[in-house]
Write a protein that holds these residues in place. Structure first.
Motif, PDB file in Angstrom:
ATOM      1  N   GLN A  69     -31.088  76.642  54.046  1.00  0.00           N
ATOM      2  CA  GLN A  69     -32.508  76.587  54.410  1.00  0.00           C
ATOM      3  C   GLN A  69     -33.389  76.977  53.230  1.00  0.00           C
ATOM      4  N   ALA A  70     -32.968  78.010  52.482  1.00  0.00           N
ATOM      5  CA  ALA A  70     -33.783  78.536  51.377  1.00  0.00           C
ATOM      6  C   ALA A  70     -33.957  77.532  50.239  1.00  0.00           C
ATOM      7  N   ILE A  71     -32.961  76.676  50.029  1.00  0.00           N
ATOM      8  CA  ILE A  71     -33.044  75.739  48.896  1.00  0.00           C
ATOM      9  C   ILE A  71     -33.625  74.384  49.283  1.00  0.00           C
ATOM     10  N   LYS A  72     -33.877  74.184  50.551  1.00  0.00           N
ATOM     11  CA  LYS A  72     -34.281  72.865  51.051  1.00  0.00           C
ATOM     12  C   LYS A  72     -35.528  72.321  50.358  1.00  0.00           C
ATOM     13  N   LYS A  73     -36.505  73.166  50.083  1.00  0.00           N
ATOM     14  CA  LYS A  73     -37.756  72.693  49.487  1.00  0.00           C
ATOM     15  C   LYS A  73     -37.603  72.309  48.020  1.00  0.00           C
ATOM     16  N   GLY A  74     -36.549  72.808  47.356  1.00  0.00           N
ATOM     17  CA  GLY A  74     -36.389  72.544  45.935  1.00  0.00           C
ATOM     18  C   GLY A  74     -35.486  71.378  45.595  1.00  0.00           C
ATOM     19  N   ILE A  75     -34.907  70.749  46.621  1.00  0.00           N
ATOM     20  CA  ILE A  75     -33.978  69.651  46.358  1.00  0.00           C
ATOM     21  C   ILE A  75     -34.531  68.333  46.893  1.00  0.00           C
ATOM     22  N   ASN A  76     -33.846  67.251  46.582  1.00  0.00           N
ATOM     23  CA  ASN A  76     -34.248  65.923  47.018  1.00  0.00           C
ATOM     24  C   ASN A  76     -34.503  65.927  48.528  1.00  0.00           C
ATOM     25  N   PRO A  77     -35.702  65.521  48.953  1.00  0.00           N
ATOM     26  CA  PRO A  77     -36.001  65.550  50.392  1.00  0.00           C
ATOM     27  C   PRO A  77     -35.176  64.543  51.198  1.00  0.00           C
ATOM     28  N   ASN A  78     -34.524  63.596  50.518  1.00  0.00           N
ATOM     29  CA  ASN A  78     -33.723  62.586  51.225  1.00  0.00           C
ATOM     30  C   ASN A  78     -32.287  63.021  51.478  1.00  0.00           C
ATOM     31  N   VAL A 117     -26.499  66.586  40.467  1.00  0.00           N
ATOM     32  CA  VAL A 117     -25.579  65.547  40.950  1.00  0.00           C
ATOM     33  C   VAL A 117     -26.264  64.554  41.886  1.00  0.00           C
ATOM     34  N   ASP A 118     -27.500  64.857  42.278  1.00  0.00           N
ATOM     35  CA  ASP A 118     -28.245  63.995  43.203  1.00  0.00           C
ATOM     36  C   ASP A 118     -27.422  63.720  44.469  1.00  0.00           C
ATOM     37  N   ALA A 119     -27.006  64.812  45.109  1.00  0.00           N
ATOM     38  CA  ALA A 119     -26.155  64.701  46.306  1.00  0.00           C
ATOM     39  C   ALA A 119     -26.877  63.947  47.417  1.00  0.00           C
ATOM     40  N   LYS A 120     -26.117  63.150  48.138  1.00  0.00           N
ATOM     41  CA  LYS A 120     -26.657  62.382  49.265  1.00  0.00           C
ATOM     42  C   LYS A 120     -26.513  63.167  50.568  1.00  0.00           C
ATOM     43  N   VAL A 121     -25.464  64.006  50.634  1.00  0.00           N
ATOM     44  CA  VAL A 121     -25.183  64.808  51.829  1.00  0.00           C
ATOM     45  C   VAL A 121     -24.827  66.224  51.384  1.00  0.00           C
ATOM     46  N   LEU A 122     -25.259  67.213  52.161  1.00  0.00           N
ATOM     47  CA  LEU A 122     -24.839  68.595  51.962  1.00  0.00           C
ATOM     48  C   LEU A 122     -24.257  69.126  53.262  1.00  0.00           C
ATOM     49  N   PHE A 123     -22.945  69.342  53.270  1.00  0.00           N
ATOM     50  CA  PHE A 123     -22.302  70.053  54.372  1.00  0.00           C
ATOM     51  C   PHE A 123     -22.485  71.542  54.121  1.00  0.00           C
ATOM     52  N   TYR A 124     -22.725  72.305  55.177  1.00  0.00           N
ATOM     53  CA  TYR A 124     -22.783  73.757  55.004  1.00  0.00           C
ATOM     54  C   TYR A 124     -22.207  74.439  56.239  1.00  0.00           C
ATOM     55  N   HIS A 137     -29.725  81.031  44.688  1.00  0.00           N
ATOM     56  CA  HIS A 137     -30.479  79.873  45.174  1.00  0.00           C
ATOM     57  C   HIS A 137     -30.922  78.946  44.040  1.00  0.00           C
ATOM     58  N   ASP A 138     -31.365  79.511  42.918  1.00  0.00           N
ATOM     59  CA  ASP A 138     -31.794  78.644  41.825  1.00  0.00           C
ATOM     60  C   ASP A 138     -30.621  77.856  41.245  1.00  0.00           C
ATOM     61  N   GLN A 139     -29.419  78.447  41.268  1.00  0.00           N
ATOM     62  CA  GLN A 139     -28.231  77.731  40.791  1.00  0.00           C
ATOM     63  C   GLN A 139     -27.855  76.602  41.748  1.00  0.00           C
ATOM     64  N   LEU A 140     -27.895  76.887  43.050  1.00  0.00           N
ATOM     65  CA  LEU A 140     -27.577  75.852  44.046  1.00  0.00           C
ATOM     66  C   LEU A 140     -28.559  74.688  43.941  1.00  0.00           C
ATOM     67  N   THR A 141     -29.835  75.011  43.803  1.00  0.00           N
ATOM     68  CA  THR A 141     -30.854  73.979  43.658  1.00  0.00           C
ATOM     69  C   THR A 141     -30.575  73.126  42.424  1.00  0.00           C
ATOM     70  N   TYR A 142     -30.279  73.790  41.320  1.00  0.00           N
ATOM     71  CA  TYR A 142     -29.986  73.080  40.066  1.00  0.00           C
ATOM     72  C   TYR A 142     -28.782  72.143  40.235  1.00  0.00           C
ATOM     73  N   MET A 143     -27.698  72.658  40.831  1.00  0.00           N
ATOM     74  CA  MET A 143     -26.475  71.860  40.977  1.00  0.00           C
ATOM     75  C   MET A 143     -26.703  70.640  41.863  1.00  0.00           C
ATOM     76  N   LEU A 144     -27.368  70.835  42.991  1.00  0.00           N
ATOM     77  CA  LEU A 144     -27.606  69.716  43.908  1.00  0.00           C
ATOM     78  C   LEU A 144     -28.515  68.666  43.296  1.00  0.00           C
ATOM     79  N   ASN A 145     -29.521  69.100  42.545  1.00  0.00           N
ATOM     80  CA  ASN A 145     -30.407  68.134  41.881  1.00  0.00           C
ATOM     81  C   ASN A 145     -29.697  67.418  40.740  1.00  0.00           C
TER      82      ASN A 145
END
Length: 198
Positions: free
Chosen positions: A72-81, A56-63, A46-54
């Motif tokens: 769900q677990a990483i949602k609070k640690g990434i860009n709320p937008n 690259v400043d992803a606009k969309v995350l498909f899962y 989870h900490d790696q996923l959070t780091y990667m998404l932040n």
């Protein structure tokens, strides 16, 4: 689809999923907009996923459904937008406020194809190293890093089938997909390599 939710040239679209036809479709939808595709290692912590998404400043995350708990677990640690988009078909299990893949593709007409301006030096994919000694590192892949491999296709008259077993977050898997498409091969896509699936 993606353009209707504001994805455009230079934006990043991430995916957290095993191999699937939707994964490949998501790449091409992203590329057609001039945006950059970010395949994530679904085995990452989870900490790696959070780091990667932040990073690259992803606009969309498909899962995918199987990665729902990670998303769900990483949602609070990434860009709320960031816009979450479920690849699954179980609409009841969507996270609050998220999109579904089916909703996105139903918003576009089949002949509504964008022709982005750009060059073969534009970034099309951002891949991450495995992160064995520290956090994963981002590696930008230009269009030409894939197209140069495809300049001299093999015999396109042969009827071949290729089994895609390598996870699509790996460059070799994407190269296999692109060469299969240009050479007209049938692809059999394994979501994940498990002995019982072979």
């Amino acid at each position: 689809g993606l353009s209707k939710i504001g994805v455009g040239r230079g934006d990043r679209v991430a995916i957290l999923s095993g191999n699937s036809p939707e994964y490949i479709q998501a790449y091409f939808a992203t590329a057609l907009l001039g945006a950059e595709f970010v395949p994530l290692n679904f085995r990452s912590k989870h900490d790696q996923l959070t780091y990667m998404l932040n990073l690259v400043d992803a606009k969309v995350l498909f899962y995918a459904d199987r990665n729902r708990q990670d998303a769900q677990a990483i949602k609070k640690g990434i860009n709320p937008n960031i816009r979450y988009a479920s690849l699954g078909t179980d609409i009841e299990k969507k996270l609050e406020g998220e999109l579904s893949y089916q909703d996105l593709i139903s918003q576009e007409e089949a002949d509504e194809i964008n022709d982005p301006s750009g060059t073969d030096r534009d970034v099309t994919v951002i891949m991450f190293t495995s992160g064995t000694t520290s956090f994963p590192k981002a590696v930008e892949q230009q269009h030409r890093s894939f197209t140069e491999l495809l300049l001299f296709p093999e015999d396109t008259e042969k009827q071949e089938t290729i089994l895609i077993t390598i996870p699509l977050f790996h460059v070799a898997a994407l190269q296999g997909v692109f060469s299969s498409i240009i050479e007209g091969r049938t692809m059999v896509i394994l979501p994940d390599v498990k002995p019982e699936s072979l």
